[in-house]
Structures are given as structure tokens and as C-alpha cells.
Scaffold this motif. Structure first.
Motif, short mmCIF file in Angstrom:
data_model
loop_
_atom_site.label_atom_id
_atom_site.label_comp_id
_atom_site.label_asym_id
_atom_site.label_seq_id
_atom_site.Cartn_x
_atom_site.Cartn_y
_atom_site.Cartn_z
N ARG A 31 0.83 -1.22 0.00
CA ARG A 31 0.00 0.00 0.00
C ARG A 31 0.86 1.26 0.00
NH1 ARG A 31 -2.89 -3.24 3.36
NH2 ARG A 31 -2.14 -2.25 5.27
N VAL A 32 1.94 1.26 0.76
CA VAL A 32 2.79 2.44 0.84
C VAL A 32 3.61 2.60 -0.44
CG1 VAL A 32 4.74 3.51 2.06
CG2 VAL A 32 2.91 2.41 3.36
N CYS A 33 4.20 1.53 -0.91
CA CYS A 33 5.09 1.60 -2.08
C CYS A 33 4.34 1.67 -3.40
CB CYS A 33 6.02 0.38 -2.10
SG CYS A 33 7.17 0.30 -0.73
N ARG A 34 3.16 1.08 -3.44
CA ARG A 34 2.38 0.98 -4.68
C ARG A 34 3.14 0.24 -5.77
NH1 ARG A 34 -0.32 6.98 -4.76
NH2 ARG A 34 -1.36 6.74 -2.76
N ASP A 35 4.02 -0.66 -5.36
CA ASP A 35 4.82 -1.43 -6.30
C ASP A 35 5.14 -2.76 -5.63
OD1 ASP A 35 7.81 -2.25 -7.04
OD2 ASP A 35 6.93 -1.22 -8.77
N ALA A 36 4.79 -3.85 -6.30
CA ALA A 36 4.96 -5.18 -5.70
C ALA A 36 6.43 -5.52 -5.44
CB ALA A 36 4.33 -6.24 -6.59
#
Length: 107
Positions: free
Chosen positions: A43-48
Motif C-alpha cells: 500500500r505504501v510503495c504501490r509497487d509489488a
């Protein structure tokens, strides 16, 4: 400590086993809390991929410095999620700064 029975240990005892470098205990901690750690990082990074890096860093840090966890101050899950949040925010800020430097350098 055998793999069987780890699921009934409280988090404080589990971290004690991790401090003794019990790999099965670390696996149990990941089984219990890895989803929450990864979910928050995602959620914070928005990148898996960035979330995976954060998650790995948090659990490697638990392995290497388990004495930093104090069960008298809160749950293992809240501690791990707090660590994940701090690392994810740092990673996002570093990535944004890198992109700004690249954009400024391209001008």
C-alpha cells in the motif's frame, strides 16, 4: 525446536527461538505476519517489487537483530508492521528523490 508445535508458541517465545537462529521459528513468524507486512508495504510503495524488498528487509532484520523486539511493549505483528512502514516510506522517498535527480539531470 521442531516445526510441529511452533504454531502454538506466543510471539515472545517465537522471537526467542529466532534469536537462537531457529529457521523454523522465522518461517512461522513469516507465516503469521508476512501477509500483513507485505500488504502494508504494498500500500505504501504501490509497487509489488518494492514491497517484496521491504518485506524481505524486515524479516532479515528480525533474524539478525531479534533482540530489538520487546514483547512487553507490544505485539510482534505491530512491531513488524511499524518496521515495514518506516522502511517503505524511506524507500518511496529515496525513489522519488532519485527520479527528481534524473529529471533535473536530463535538462
Amino acid at each position: 525446536m521442531s516445526v510441529h508445535g511452533l504454531e502454538v508458541l506466543d510471539d515472545g517465545t517465537l522471537v526467542t527461538a529466532i534469536a537462537a537462529h531457529d529457521q523454523a521459528a522465522l518461517a512461522e513468524a513469516y507465516r503469521r505476519h508476512g501477509g500483513a507486512v507485505w500488504g502494508l508495504a504494498r500500500r505504501v510503495c504501490r509497487d509489488a517489487h518494492m514491497a517484496e524488498d521491504v518485506c524481505q528487509t524486515v524479516f532479515v532484520d528480525l533474524w539478525a537483530r531479534s533482540e530489538r523486539f520487546d514483547p512487553n511493549r507490544g505485539s510482534l505483528r505491530s512491531w513488524l508492521v511499524t518496521q515495514a512502514h518506516a522502511r517503505a516510506v524511506d524507500l518511496v522517498r529515496a525513489e522519488e528523490a532519485r527520479r527528481r535527480r534524473e529529471a533535473n539531470g536530463a535538462r
